[in-house]
Design a protein around this motif. Structure first.
Motif, PDB file in Angstrom:
ATOM      1  N   GLY A  41      46.256  13.161 -29.452  1.00 29.30           N
ATOM      2  CA  GLY A  41      45.815  14.171 -30.399  1.00 29.30           C
ATOM      3  C   GLY A  41      46.771  15.323 -30.519  1.00 29.30           C
ATOM      4  O   GLY A  41      46.675  16.126 -31.436  1.00 29.30           O
ATOM      5  N   GLU A  42      47.698  15.408 -29.579  1.00 25.60           N
ATOM      6  CA  GLU A  42      48.693  16.478 -29.540  1.00 25.60           C
ATOM      7  C   GLU A  42      48.049  17.855 -29.628  1.00 25.60           C
ATOM      8  O   GLU A  42      48.529  18.751 -30.298  1.00 25.60           O
ATOM      9  N   LEU A  43      46.931  17.991 -28.937  1.00 27.53           N
ATOM     10  CA  LEU A  43      46.238  19.278 -28.911  1.00 27.53           C
ATOM     11  C   LEU A  43      46.779  20.141 -27.778  1.00 27.53           C
ATOM     12  O   LEU A  43      47.238  19.625 -26.760  1.00 27.53           O
ATOM     13  N   SER A  44      46.699  21.435 -27.951  1.00 26.93           N
ATOM     14  CA  SER A  44      47.120  22.357 -26.900  1.00 26.93           C
ATOM     15  C   SER A  44      46.058  22.359 -25.797  1.00 26.93           C
ATOM     16  O   SER A  44      44.916  21.947 -26.013  1.00 26.93           O
ATOM     17  N   PHE A  45      46.437  22.853 -24.628  1.00 26.25           N
ATOM     18  CA  PHE A  45      45.473  22.929 -23.533  1.00 26.25           C
ATOM     19  C   PHE A  45      44.332  23.884 -23.884  1.00 26.25           C
ATOM     20  O   PHE A  45      43.195  23.662 -23.492  1.00 26.25           O
ATOM     21  N   ARG A  46      44.632  24.904 -24.649  1.00 30.39           N
ATOM     22  CA  ARG A  46      43.600  25.840 -25.088  1.00 30.39           C
ATOM     23  C   ARG A  46      42.589  25.121 -25.974  1.00 30.39           C
ATOM     24  O   ARG A  46      41.381  25.250 -25.791  1.00 30.39           O
ATOM     25  N   GLU A  47      43.077  24.327 -26.941  1.00 28.33           N
ATOM     26  CA  GLU A  47      42.186  23.586 -27.834  1.00 28.33           C
ATOM     27  C   GLU A  47      41.347  22.567 -27.054  1.00 28.33           C
ATOM     28  O   GLU A  47      40.155  22.408 -27.310  1.00 28.33           O
ATOM     29  N   ILE A  48      41.987  21.891 -26.102  1.00 24.01           N
ATOM     30  CA  ILE A  48      41.269  20.915 -25.280  1.00 24.01           C
ATOM     31  C   ILE A  48      40.161  21.605 -24.494  1.00 24.01           C
ATOM     32  O   ILE A  48      39.035  21.128 -24.426  1.00 24.01           O
ATOM     33  N   GLY A  49      40.484  22.748 -23.912  1.00 26.59           N
ATOM     34  CA  GLY A  49      39.484  23.511 -23.166  1.00 26.59           C
ATOM     35  C   GLY A  49      38.306  23.908 -24.042  1.00 26.59           C
ATOM     36  O   GLY A  49      37.149  23.808 -23.629  1.00 26.59           O
ATOM     37  N   GLU A  50      38.590  24.339 -25.267  1.00 25.48           N
ATOM     38  CA  GLU A  50      37.512  24.728 -26.181  1.00 25.48           C
ATOM     39  C   GLU A  50      36.641  23.532 -26.540  1.00 25.48           C
ATOM     40  O   GLU A  50      35.420  23.628 -26.539  1.00 25.48           O
ATOM     41  N   ILE A  51      37.264  22.401 -26.837  1.00 28.17           N
ATOM     42  CA  ILE A  51      36.512  21.203 -27.229  1.00 28.17           C
ATOM     43  C   ILE A  51      35.603  20.740 -26.105  1.00 28.17           C
ATOM     44  O   ILE A  51      34.450  20.356 -26.332  1.00 28.17           O
TER      45      ILE A  51
END
Length: 161
Positions: free
Chosen positions: A127-137
């Protein structure tokens, strides 16, 4: 109607990327993203607000993907068609088979990890998401996502030796 459009525009990318991480197919991800928003608008009154809207949407998306996955046949003729089509292409079939085998081996190793670690790795790599985005999800923080990814990667490397 304008509020629904804003809602859709604000969260579309997050939901689509999340689904793409799990499906590895843009068309299925697009279809499930649409269904996710349909379900969300239909059941918005039931949203308790105890998590972020993006987390709630990703939870809906995950359940829809699991339902879709169960309803599809696990084995299709698509993979055979891909190999035969690539045989006629300029790429070397042997290379494609070896590459496919290594992907299968990686996905098999990923299955040995716990669900949260596996999900973090999928979101980060595909998904090439940032760690911040992963944490939010996943309703956690950025540091938790980083540490979980690192530990999962270390475990996979140990198993590969």
């Amino acid at each position: 109607m304008q509020d629904i459009e804003k809602f859709y525009n604000d969260y579309f990318q997050t939901v689509f990327k999340y689904l793409f991480c799990m499906t590895h197919d843009a068309d299925i991800s697009e279809e499930l993203t649409q269904e996710t928003f349909y379900q969300a608008v239909k059941t918005y009154d039931n949203f308790r607000g105890d998590c972020k809207v993006s987390v709630w949407l990703c939870q809906i998306a995950k359940h829809l993907w699991y339902k879709e996955y169960r309803s599809r046949n696990k084995y299709t003729s698509d993979s055979i068609d891909e190999i035969s089509d690539s045989f006629h292409a300029t790429e070397n079939v042997e290379h494609i088979i070896l590459e496919s085998d290594s992907k299968i081996a990686l996905y098999q190793k990923l299955q040995t990890l716990d669900e949260k670690t596996r999900e973090v790795i999928y979101l980060r790599l595909t998904g090439e998401l940032s760690f911040r985005e992963i944490g939010e999800i996943l309703n956690r923080n950025e540091t938790w996502a980083r540490v979980t990814f690192y530990r999962g990667k270390q475990k996979l490397m140990k198993e590969g030796q």
